[in-house]
Motif scaffolding. Structure first.
Motif, PDB file in Angstrom:
ATOM      1  N   SER A  12       0.810  -1.218   0.000  1.00 18.24           N
ATOM      2  CA  SER A  12       0.000   0.000   0.000  1.00 18.24           C
ATOM      3  C   SER A  12       0.840   1.264   0.000  1.00 18.24           C
ATOM      4  CB  SER A  12      -0.920   0.006   1.228  1.00 18.24           C
ATOM      5  OG  SER A  12      -0.187   0.245   2.407  1.00 18.24           O
ATOM      6  N   ALA A  15       0.713   2.487  -3.414  1.00 20.53           N
ATOM      7  CA  ALA A  15      -0.572   2.305  -4.100  1.00 20.53           C
ATOM      8  C   ALA A  15      -1.102   3.596  -4.683  1.00 20.53           C
ATOM      9  CB  ALA A  15      -1.595   1.714  -3.138  1.00 20.53           C
ATOM     10  N   LEU A  16      -0.870   4.720  -4.023  1.00 25.11           N
ATOM     11  CA  LEU A  16      -1.383   5.987  -4.532  1.00 25.11           C
ATOM     12  C   LEU A  16      -0.693   6.406  -5.821  1.00 25.11           C
ATOM     13  CD1 LEU A  16      -1.797   8.035  -1.235  1.00 25.11           C
ATOM     14  CD2 LEU A  16      -3.609   7.211  -2.740  1.00 25.11           C
ATOM     15  N   ASP A  20      -4.540   2.342 -11.024  1.00 21.70           N
ATOM     16  CA  ASP A  20      -5.613   1.672 -10.301  1.00 21.70           C
ATOM     17  C   ASP A  20      -6.485   0.838 -11.237  1.00 21.70           C
ATOM     18  OD1 ASP A  20      -6.503   3.861  -7.532  1.00 21.70           O
ATOM     19  OD2 ASP A  20      -5.288   2.072  -7.606  1.00 21.70           O
ATOM     20  N   THR A  51      -7.267  -0.594  -2.622  1.00 16.97           N
ATOM     21  CA  THR A  51      -7.253   0.868  -2.514  1.00 16.97           C
ATOM     22  C   THR A  51      -8.520   1.524  -3.064  1.00 16.97           C
ATOM     23  OG1 THR A  51      -6.062   1.063  -4.613  1.00 16.97           O
ATOM     24  CG2 THR A  51      -4.738   0.943  -2.597  1.00 16.97           C
ATOM     25  N   MET A  74      -4.446  -0.193   3.435  1.00 16.69           N
ATOM     26  CA  MET A  74      -5.288  -0.128   2.240  1.00 16.69           C
ATOM     27  C   MET A  74      -6.566   0.654   2.539  1.00 16.69           C
ATOM     28  SD  MET A  74      -3.895  -1.698  -0.398  1.00 16.69           S
ATOM     29  CE  MET A  74      -2.725  -2.999  -0.844  1.00 16.69           C
ATOM     30  N   ILE A  77      -6.079   4.349   2.657  1.00 16.70           N
ATOM     31  CA  ILE A  77      -6.026   4.958   1.329  1.00 16.70           C
ATOM     32  C   ILE A  77      -7.427   5.141   0.766  1.00 16.70           C
ATOM     33  CG2 ILE A  77      -5.284   4.588  -1.054  1.00 16.70           C
ATOM     34  CD1 ILE A  77      -2.781   3.214   0.093  1.00 16.70           C
ATOM     35  N   VAL A  78      -8.289   4.136   0.948  1.00 16.43           N
ATOM     36  CA  VAL A  78      -9.682   4.267   0.500  1.00 16.43           C
ATOM     37  C   VAL A  78     -10.326   5.488   1.161  1.00 16.43           C
ATOM     38  CG1 VAL A  78     -11.967   3.206   0.458  1.00 16.43           C
ATOM     39  CG2 VAL A  78      -9.940   1.802   0.087  1.00 16.43           C
ATOM     40  N   LYS A  81      -8.892   8.754  -0.292  1.00 18.47           N
ATOM     41  CA  LYS A  81      -9.430   9.016  -1.627  1.00 18.47           C
ATOM     42  C   LYS A  81     -10.885   9.449  -1.553  1.00 18.47           C
ATOM     43  CE  LYS A  81      -6.564   5.874  -4.397  1.00 18.47           C
ATOM     44  NZ  LYS A  81      -6.592   4.698  -5.295  1.00 18.47           N
TER      45      LYS A  81
END
Length: 260
Positions: A12, A15-16, A20, A51, A74, A77-78, A81
């Protein structure tokens, strides 16, 4: 479980900055909607949400999304976002390991996409039991060709380990047929590239090899990465054939949209 949490937490970190799979997500959701399925107002569980590749687009379509993952990073991050979106998006976060998760709650729609959260028959049955009406499963038809991972496995004398780490479409379809659940399946090609710094590629290599129960050799990893690095980046090309399965536990929909 703790080792899996550590692996996905490390993943993670980047991940950004990673793709995606938005093209695949858009394609899959468009295909589902073309079957006459909508999401607005329905409760939806995203198993192994990562994510938010599906959770956030579905929340934007006004579904009441519960995003479940075993990695707190993770889910963080969700959440980040979700907060960054300039819309009224509400995603309920659920920190849990699907393999050990127990709940009496059911959802109008349950989704699982390319996730190792579904790796056993018990995991599939738990997904079916959690589904009130419709389910969506995205998985491999044929396992991907990953230019970086292929070389890492060859370097470790273990090309036979290049197997599917999660449930394949054919295994999922067998479970649906055994349960006499109607479904439609659609296969499509998927190609994407990812660029890593040397250190990011090294973390990726360790994560993947450990995931295949292969002891990583730092010398072999460095040799592969040094051969591939160009302009301070290592590019991995991924090619695969995926399948999206739409299944229905609602008799009304058996003849409405689930026609191959």
């Amino acid at each position: 479980m703790s080792s899996h949490v550590a692996l996905w937490s490390r993943a993670s970190k980047h991940a950004l900055q990673q793709n995606d799979f938005s093209e695949d997500t858009d394609y899959i959701l468009n295909w589902i909607e073309n079957q006459g399925i909508g999401f607005e107002g329905y409760s939806l569980l995203d198993i192994g949400c990562g994510t938010g590749t599906f959770a956030l687009p579905l929340a934007l379509k006004k579904a009441h999304v519960t995003a479940l993952d075993l990695s707190c990073d993770m889910l963080k991050i969700v959440n980040e976002k979700s907060e960054a979106l300039d819309t009224e998006v509400s995603v309920r976060l659920q920190h849990a390991d699907w393999g050990a998760f127990t709940s009496e709650e059911t959802y109008d729609i349950v989704l699982a996409s390319m996730t190792p959260a579904l790796s056993t028959q018990r995991d599939i049955e738990a997904m079916l039991n959690a589904t009130r009406s419709l389910g969506i499963f995205v998985g491999w038809k044929k396992y991907r060709h990953n230019s970086l991972l292929d070389l890492l496995l060859i370097a470790h004398n273990a090309p036979e380990y290049h197997a599917n780490p999660s449930v394949e479409v054919k295994t999922f379809l067998h479970a649906l047929e055994k349960a006499s659940i109607a479904y439609n399946v659609h296969y499509f090609p998927s190609t994407y590239k990812r660029a890593y710094t040397f250190e990011q590629a090294k973390e990726y290599a360790y994560k993947q090899l450990i995931g295949y129960n292969i002891f990583p050799s730092e010398a072999k990893i460095n040799a592969v990465l040094n051969d591939l690095i160009e302009d301070n980046l290592i590019v991995s090309e991924n090619k695969s054939e995926k399948g999206v399965v739409l299944f229905s536990k609602c008799p009304l929909l058996h003849h409405f949209s689930l026609v191959c």
